[in-house]
Write an enzyme that holds these catalytic residues in place. Structure first.
Site, short mmCIF file in Angstrom:
data_model
loop_
_atom_site.label_atom_id
_atom_site.label_comp_id
_atom_site.label_asym_id
_atom_site.label_seq_id
_atom_site.Cartn_x
_atom_site.Cartn_y
_atom_site.Cartn_z
N LYS A 1 -1.33 -1.41 -11.38
CA LYS A 1 -1.32 -2.41 -10.31
C LYS A 1 -2.42 -3.45 -10.55
CE LYS A 1 0.86 0.78 -7.15
NZ LYS A 1 0.75 1.81 -6.11
N GLN B 1 -3.66 3.97 -2.19
CA GLN B 1 -2.83 4.75 -3.11
C GLN B 1 -2.56 6.14 -2.52
OE1 GLN B 1 -1.39 3.59 -6.02
NE2 GLN B 1 -0.32 5.55 -5.97
N ASP C 1 2.44 -2.69 1.19
CA ASP C 1 3.31 -1.58 0.80
C ASP C 1 4.53 -1.49 1.72
OD1 ASP C 1 2.74 -0.15 -1.50
OD2 ASP C 1 1.13 1.01 -0.56
#
Ligand code: NAP
Length: 279
Positions: A52, A96, A119
């Site tokens: 990422k 995460q 997200d």
């Protein structure tokens, strides 16, 4: 002949489009930053986080890394999220997953400001998606819609069967296919006659998390098959939920693992960061 849907190539196209957009935003004085929060040092998470960050660098997004120890308390993590929520320089916040057992994921997801929820996991984002209002879309299913569209697969009117009903893949996948006017069926571990249901699909999305579970007996001749699963087989080779070698000859198009859905997830995360800055 089956078309291999090339997620690497399509995700690169998207990243290149975003790179151009970011350069234009920068010319207008808008910088973009993504906070990337990793608790602990889970090796798989470290790989995802590294990828990422690399994608951010490529596109021109600053990644602000918070690599904090496994022993971090929930309150300490919530305090970092609160700082990021309030920081006007941060456009997106990514925590995460999975988190260590002593931290409640739902509480953490809900703590992220919806306008920075790149997200797309916050209940407000999920609600907006459900009723078709603007908001961040979860990256994996949004990436699959892009894969289908950019490969010329029509969704409208098609029988779409999704195997899996998780909050991050199966359920949002169903909503996004419905939004594209597909006729959608969701299967799960209690579905009776899974093979029969799966065989109805013009577009079959396998997101059940079982290595090479889907063989040709689940697939209608000429179907499009999207494989979301990521596993390592006995030889430590990456594989999906679909037994690619057995299924591919029966499809009109199929995604490989690796190089199918996986790269799209990161591309869509980058897309959400840019959208956040544009807003
Ligand atoms: P998950 O939370 O474990 O959900 C799996 C779903 O599949 C559940 O709804 C479960 O049903 C259903 N299921 C399990 N076994 C089944 C069976 N034998 N028959 C029918 N349904 C069955 O998994 P997830 O987070 O959605 O992830 C699915 C896979 O995608 C995993 O391999 C994961 O690593 C991968 N993944 C990949 C990406 C990417 O970027 N490529 C992103 C996310 C996830 P119940 O609800 O009844 O238990």
């Amino acid at each position: 002949m089956s078309q291999i849907i090339d997620g690497k190539k399509i995700s690169q196209e998207i990243k290149d489009e975003l790179k151009e957009k970011v350069a234009k935003l920068k010319e207008q004085g808008t910088e973009i930053a993504l906070a990337v929060i990793q608790v602990g040092e889970d090796p798989a998470s470290s790989v995802y986080v590294r990828n990422k960050k690399r994608a951010c660098e490529y596109i021109g997004i600053e990644s602000v890394a918070y690599e904090i120890p496994e022993t971090t308390t929930q309150d300490e993590l919530l305090a970092i999220i609160d700082d990021c929520n309030k920081n006007p320089k941060i456009n997106g916040i990514l925590v995460q997953l999975p988190l260590p057992d002593h931290i409640d994921e739902d509480t953490v997801i809900k703590a992220i400001a919806p306008e920075k929820d790149v997200d797309g996991f916050h209940p407000q984002s999920v609600g907006a998606m459900t009723i078709g209002e603007p908001g961040f879309l979860p990256c994996t299913p949004a990436g699959i819609i892009q894969l289908l569209k950019r490969s010329g697969v029509e969704i409208e009117g098609k029988e779409c069967v999704i195997i899996g009903r998780s909050n991050i893949v199966g359920k949002p996948m169903a909503l996004l296919l419905l939004r594209e006017n597909g006729t959608v069926t969701i299967c799960h571990s209690r579905t009776k006659n899974l093979k029969e249901v799966a065989k109805r699909a013009d577009i079959l999305v396998a997101a059940l998390g079982r290595p090479k579970f889907i063989d040709e007996s689940y697939v209608k001749e000429g179907a499009v098959v999207i494989d979301v699963g990521i596993h390592r087989d006995a030889n430590n080779k990456l594989c999906g939920d679909v037994d690619f070698d057995r299924v591919a000859p029966h499809t009109s198009a199929i995604t490989p693992v690796p190089g199918g859905v996986g790269p799209m997830t990161i591309a869509m995360l980058m897309n959400n960061c840019v959208e956040s800055a544009e807003k």
